[in-house]
Structures are given as structure tokens and as C-alpha cells.
Design a protein around this motif. Structure first.
Motif, PDB file in Angstrom:
ATOM      1  N   GLY B  58     -34.169  32.750 -13.036  1.00  0.00           N
ATOM      2  CA  GLY B  58     -33.581  32.328 -14.293  1.00  0.00           C
ATOM      3  C   GLY B  58     -34.604  31.648 -15.180  1.00  0.00           C
ATOM      4  O   GLY B  58     -35.811  31.693 -14.916  1.00  0.00           O
ATOM      5  N   LYS B  59     -34.076  31.026 -16.236  1.00  0.00           N
ATOM      6  CA  LYS B  59     -34.954  30.321 -17.181  1.00  0.00           C
ATOM      7  C   LYS B  59     -34.556  28.864 -17.258  1.00  0.00           C
ATOM      8  O   LYS B  59     -33.364  28.529 -17.253  1.00  0.00           O
ATOM      9  CB  LYS B  59     -34.834  30.971 -18.562  1.00  0.00           C
ATOM     10  N   LEU B  60     -35.552  27.991 -17.366  1.00  0.00           N
ATOM     11  CA  LEU B  60     -35.291  26.555 -17.432  1.00  0.00           C
ATOM     12  C   LEU B  60     -34.566  26.229 -18.742  1.00  0.00           C
ATOM     13  O   LEU B  60     -35.008  26.617 -19.830  1.00  0.00           O
ATOM     14  CB  LEU B  60     -36.618  25.792 -17.342  1.00  0.00           C
ATOM     15  N   TRP B  61     -33.439  25.529 -18.646  1.00  0.00           N
ATOM     16  CA  TRP B  61     -32.597  25.251 -19.819  1.00  0.00           C
ATOM     17  C   TRP B  61     -32.705  23.789 -20.272  1.00  0.00           C
ATOM     18  O   TRP B  61     -32.635  23.478 -21.444  1.00  0.00           O
ATOM     19  CB  TRP B  61     -31.143  25.592 -19.477  1.00  0.00           C
ATOM     20  N   TYR B  91     -31.731  22.194 -15.239  1.00  0.00           N
ATOM     21  CA  TYR B  91     -30.723  23.257 -15.181  1.00  0.00           C
ATOM     22  C   TYR B  91     -31.443  24.574 -15.418  1.00  0.00           C
ATOM     23  O   TYR B  91     -32.209  24.696 -16.387  1.00  0.00           O
ATOM     24  CB  TYR B  91     -29.651  23.075 -16.254  1.00  0.00           C
ATOM     25  N   VAL B  92     -31.199  25.527 -14.530  1.00  0.00           N
ATOM     26  CA  VAL B  92     -31.804  26.845 -14.670  1.00  0.00           C
ATOM     27  C   VAL B  92     -30.697  27.840 -15.019  1.00  0.00           C
ATOM     28  O   VAL B  92     -29.665  27.904 -14.327  1.00  0.00           O
ATOM     29  CB  VAL B  92     -32.535  27.253 -13.375  1.00  0.00           C
ATOM     30  N   GLU B  93     -30.902  28.553 -16.120  1.00  0.00           N
ATOM     31  CA  GLU B  93     -29.900  29.494 -16.601  1.00  0.00           C
ATOM     32  C   GLU B  93     -30.111  30.841 -15.924  1.00  0.00           C
ATOM     33  O   GLU B  93     -31.157  31.461 -16.091  1.00  0.00           O
ATOM     34  CB  GLU B  93     -30.021  29.625 -18.122  1.00  0.00           C
ATOM     35  N   MET B 118     -38.119  30.727 -13.815  1.00  0.00           N
ATOM     36  CA  MET B 118     -38.039  29.966 -12.575  1.00  0.00           C
ATOM     37  C   MET B 118     -37.407  30.829 -11.482  1.00  0.00           C
ATOM     38  O   MET B 118     -36.608  31.724 -11.752  1.00  0.00           O
ATOM     39  CB  MET B 118     -37.152  28.718 -12.753  1.00  0.00           C
ATOM     40  N   GLU B 119     -37.756  30.485 -10.242  1.00  0.00           N
ATOM     41  CA  GLU B 119     -37.239  31.250  -9.103  1.00  0.00           C
ATOM     42  C   GLU B 119     -36.779  30.290  -8.005  1.00  0.00           C
ATOM     43  O   GLU B 119     -37.393  29.244  -7.780  1.00  0.00           O
ATOM     44  CB  GLU B 119     -38.350  32.163  -8.570  1.00  0.00           C
ATOM     45  N   LEU B 120     -35.716  30.683  -7.297  1.00  0.00           N
ATOM     46  CA  LEU B 120     -35.138  29.821  -6.253  1.00  0.00           C
ATOM     47  C   LEU B 120     -36.065  29.710  -5.044  1.00  0.00           C
ATOM     48  O   LEU B 120     -36.642  30.698  -4.591  1.00  0.00           O
ATOM     49  CB  LEU B 120     -33.787  30.399  -5.807  1.00  0.00           C
TER      50      LEU B 120
END
Lengths: 380, 142
Positions: B58-61, B91-93, B118-120
Motif C-alpha cells: 500500500g501507500k503511506l497515508w 496508516y497504510v492505504e 510500503m509493504e507488510l
């Protein structure tokens, strides 16, 4: 329609009072409020009261006197005080009683709030290192600053104002003025917020006596009318404290909804407000809440703070008693402290921190866990 | 030798052969997602929901940095003021699903930016029964 008046106010100084329980700080405030209204505890027909961490309010009758009154405990997160006030307001409006009291007090342990999120099993949320309210405030203002061009200097200005105002308030906790530089260079707790940009959990108590407006002159020469009391929870899509996940959708938070409803009930707009107490859990919160409550557009705060428009002598004085930043946040009492301050300001007896030009309309706003807001509008 | 890993709570975080996965809720009626799993949809108020493995990229929000040790309990990581190391929180979207609040492996404000991919992953909190107790986190990725 019955109007409601605040006819007596009492406070126990905020901060740290070793050896005095939260509940006794509440009782102290009750006695002060009774004295202010010229009534005895036995005259009070009903009470709503609460704390988050200092026990049930209703057991204070064993010290205040066993008069048999209706006493209901209120627990509603950061809106506990506001909910007690709203309940008292509604009770008189309903015609059930004519004279009642709203009480809030608290006593928290030192440091950031310890949030317990699991009733059984492992507390994975707090265990992970999330579940800190400070993180939410850091994330929200960090995003807001880049979106609307708010500088860190402006955050420091808010804190400096709080401590300056608190120097004039004998009931405040942190009364030593700090320079913007000292605030900016204190420990970084949750980026971009430093130590002196955050309020601390603390102790204190407040009590407010309410009466039907047509009977208010029996108790005071200066009744202050409660024209709106509103509490609202969050809607889907809002960005809230202590949320392991958020929706992709976006909606304005509960502050915006609560504020709109309160202005509607009072039949006025933000431009009519002469003095406001806005939730300032940290200095960024005050900035964002100025816009969320309708007092400016997003981003205008940068200019307003630079020009001193929210100072005691400014266009819209905000947190004239030092706010949460200088009073600390005993959760149960915090919202009622705001009303206590507005009553002084509208009576015109706030002493050296009195807002000039005879303010007529005051506003209070609380925001907090778990995504709840409370707003009151008062006038004289 | 690295210890075997133990999830902080396996109904929240699954450790699979292909890496960590977060378990969330998807509403079969309105496609709303919630983490962790819950038995009701907070958008449409319905109960026709299922348990799913959420996306891992996702992307950092929004972000901040936890600069002081959280209180222990409940915190399970290093909480002594001498040894505590600040960590990122954000928060990662996750596209088409939701925004997940998580620790970030990066804690330098200069290296964090809204919108970055970002990645888990997982981070170790402490040792428990000779295993590494881990929780979920996101790390910057290409």
C-alpha cells in the motif's frame, strides 16, 4: 420553550493534589458551586456526575449529605463532563426538575494514558506499541500541516499562548510562561509534536449548577444561559483516535457534526462567538479544531496565530484559561472546566484574563476517545 | 540462529510460508473492509461479512514517530527508557480495501513521506517460550 441557566460554578484547582482523591476534588467543586449559587446541597434536586479513572460520582453523597436526590453516574469517554451537562440540561428542559448539578472530576496516573484494549486474551493492540492517543494526534496534525501549510512555529505559538494565559489563572496547573524556542526544542514525543505541545493527564474537579432560566434570579444576578448542549459520536469514514483501521471513504469527524448542530440549536453562527474554549489535547488539535468548529477556513490558522487573533485581546480569544495544555486533562472534569471559564468570561469577572469589550457569547468544544465530541454554546 | 516466530495473535496476524498476512473483514454486501475482523459492517450495518487475508502492499497515508517508551503493560516491546528506540507509526492505504494502522520499520522523519510505497513485514517485540514474539509492521519498498 424553557431556557436553561447556569447559576453556580465551582472548581477544585487542576494539576496534582497529593493526598486528595479525585472524588474529594469533585465534592470540593460541588460545595464551591453551591456557595456561588447561594444554595445548600439539600436544595439540589438531581445530579449527573462522572470520572474516567477516579471512581463513581454518586458515592460522594456519603460526604456531601444523604438527601435522597436523583444521582446518575455518567461515563462517556472524553465527553463525560459534557454528557453530564447535557443530561442536566435535558432533565430541566423535560420539566422533571428545576434545579440540578453537573459534576466532573478525575485523577490519572502520570504519563500518557494507558489504554487497555483487551478484556480477555493478549492485548495485541497495546502490546504492539499502538493504542497511544498521542500517536493519533501526531499523525493527524502531521498530515494537516502538509495539506494546509501550517508550520511547526504555529504549533509552538499555541502552547506559548496557553502557558501565558495560565499564568493569569490561579486554578491552572502549568503557570510558567515558556518561549516558543523552549517549546520547539523540548523532547520530541510524537513527531511533529514536542513535550510542551502536549497536555498531560492530571487531576481536578468542576461542578455547575443549572436552573430554569425563569428562576435563575433567585440564585444569581448574572445567569449565563446554556443555549445549546450537544454530544455526538463518529460517522463512517472519519479519522479517529485509537482506530486499528480506517475506511477508504472520508467524512468530517464528530467535531464538525456537533458544532453544526449546536449552532443550529442556538440560532447563531461562528461569527457571533466572542470567546471560545477548544479541545487542545495538543497544540495541533487547537489549530485543527478552530477550522472544524467553523471559526476559520483550513489553513487560515497560520496567519491568525501570527497576528495574535486568538490571544485574550484578539478577535477570537481561544482557551483563555490556558486550556488543556496548561490545565492538564482530568478527563471527567475537562469539558466542564471549559464551561466554568466561559461563565467567568461572560459574567465579566475573569480578572486579569478577562476578554475585553463585554463578551456576550461563549463556546466550548471537547474531542476525544473513542471519536466523540461535545459542544456547548452559552450567552448572557 | 534465528528463533522461530510466534504471532502476537494468530487471528489478527497469520505467519504463512509466503510471509505475514493480516486478517480482516470484508462485507459481502457493500465491499467495506475492516481490520481486525469483526462480525458486522460499520458502513452498511449488515452482518453478511467474511474473513479475508488483506493485501500486503500500500501507500503511506499518515505517519508519526513514537518518541517515548509506551507503558508496559500493555506494551510488549522494549520499554526501558535507556534501551527504547523510537519507531514509526502510520496508516497504510491498501488499494481498494482500507487504511491499516501499523508500526513502520522506518523512524527517521526525513525518510518518511505521505504517498510512499510500503509493504507488510513483521518486527520482533520480545522473546516468549524460546520464540520471537512478532507483530506486524510496514516497511518502505520500491
Amino acid at each position: 420553550m424553557t431556557r436553561i441557566a447556569i447559576v453556580g460554578i465551582g472548581i477544585h484547582p487542576f494539576g496534582r493534589t497529593e493526598g486528595v482523591s479525585g472524588q474529594d476534588q469533585g465534592s470540593y467543586a460541588v460545595r464551591a458551586a453551591c456557595k456561588d449559587a447561594g444554595v445548600e446541597w439539600g436544595d439540589i434536586e438531581f445530579a449527573y456526575g462522572g470520572s474516567m479513572a477516579a471512581g463513581a460520582a454518586d458515592t460522594m453523597v456519603s460526604k456531601l449529605g444523604l438527601t435522597g436526590l436523583q444521582f446518575i453516574n455518567v461515563a462517556n469517554g472524553c465527553a463525560t463532563g459534557g454528557s453530564a451537562l447535557l443530561s442536566a440540561y435535558s432533565t430541566i428542559k423535560s420539566g422533571a426538575y428545576d434545579l440540578g448539578i453537573a459534576i466532573g472530576f478525575d485523577k490519572h496516573e502520570r504519563g500518557a494514558f494507558r489504554v487497555k484494549t483487551a478484556s480477555t486474551g493478549r492485548d495485541w493492540y497495546g502490546g504492539t506499541g499502538l493504542a497511544l492517543t498521542t500517536q493519533f494526534f501526531g499523525m493527524k496534525i502531521n498530515r494537516y500541516m502538509s495539506e494546509y501549510g501550517i508550520s511547526q512555529r504555529t504549533l509552538a505559538r499555541v502552547s506559548a499562548k496557553a502557558f501565558r494565559n495560565a499564568e493569569l489563572n490561579e486554578n491552572a496547573w502549568r503557570r510558567k510562561p515558556l518561549s516558543e524556542e523552549e517549546i520547539l526544542h523540548s523532547a520530541m514525543l510524537s513527531y511533529p509534536l514536542t513535550q510542551y505541545m502536549f497536555c498531560s493527564p492530571g487531576e481536578g474537579g468542576v461542578a455547575l449548577i443549572l436552573a430554569r432560566a425563569d428562576q435563575a434570579h433567585k440564585y444569581t444576578d448574572k445567569p449565563i444561559f446554556l443555549d445549546a448542549a450537544v454530544v455526538k459520536s463518529r460517522r463512517f469514514g472519519s479519522f479517529e483516535v485509537l482506530a486499528p483501521s480506517l475506511a477508504l471513504d472520508w467524512s468530517a469527524g464528530p467535531t464538525v457534526d456537533t458544532s453544526k448542530k449546536a449552532f443550529e440549536l442556538a440560532g447563531i453562527g461562528p461569527e457571533d462567538v466572542d470567546v471560545a474554549q477548544l479541545q487542545d489535547t495538543e497544540s495541533g488539535a487547537e489549530i485543527m479544531h478552530m477550522a472544524e468548529n467553523g471559526f476559520c477556513e483550513h489553513g487560515e490558522q497560520e496567519f491568525m496565530l501570527e497576528k495574535g487573533e486568538t490571544e485574550i485581546g484578539g478577535r477570537l480569544p481561544v482557551n483563555t484559561d490556558g486550556g488543556c495544555l496548561a490545565n492538564g486533562e482530568p478527563v471527567g472534569a475537562s469539558g466542564l472546566r471549559q464551561v466554568y471559564e466561559i461563565v467567568h468570561q461572560l459574567r465579566g469577572d475573569a480578572g486579569t484574563r478577562q476578554v475585553p469589550n463585554n463578551p456576550k457569547v461563549g463556546y466550548t468544544h471537547v474531542y476525544g476517545s473513542p471519536g466523540i465530541s461535545g459542544v456547548n454554546i452559552l450567552s448572557r | 540462529m534465528a528463533l522461530t516466530q510466534l504471532s502476537i495473535k494468530d487471528t489478527i496476524l497469520e505467519l504463512t510460508d509466503d510471509g505475514p498476512r493480516l486478517i480482516g473483514m470484508r462485507c459481502k454486501d457493500c465491499d467495506n473492509h475492516v481490520f481486525p475482523y469483526q462480525e458486522g459492517c460499520n458502513r452498511c450495518t449488515g452482518t453478511n461479512v467474511e474473513k479475508i487475508r488483506l493485501g500486503t502492499k500500500g501507500k503511506l497515508w499518515a505517519w508519526t514517530v513514537q518518541g517515548f517508551p509506551p507503558k508496559a503493560p500493555p506494551y510488549l516491546g522494549e520499554a526501558s527508557p535507556e534501551k527504547f528506540q523510537p519507531y514509526g507509526v502510520g496508516y497504510v492505504e491498501i488499494d481498494g480495501q482500507l487504511k491499516v494502522e501499523a508500526r513502520l520499520t522506518e523512524s527517521d522523519p526525513e525518510k518518511l513521506q505521505v504517498g510512499m510505497p510500503m509493504e507488510l513485514t513483521t518486527v520482533v517485540l520480545c522473546e516468549e517460550d524460546d520464540r520471537d514474539l512478532v507483530t506486524y509492521a510496514f516497511e518502505p519498498c520500491a
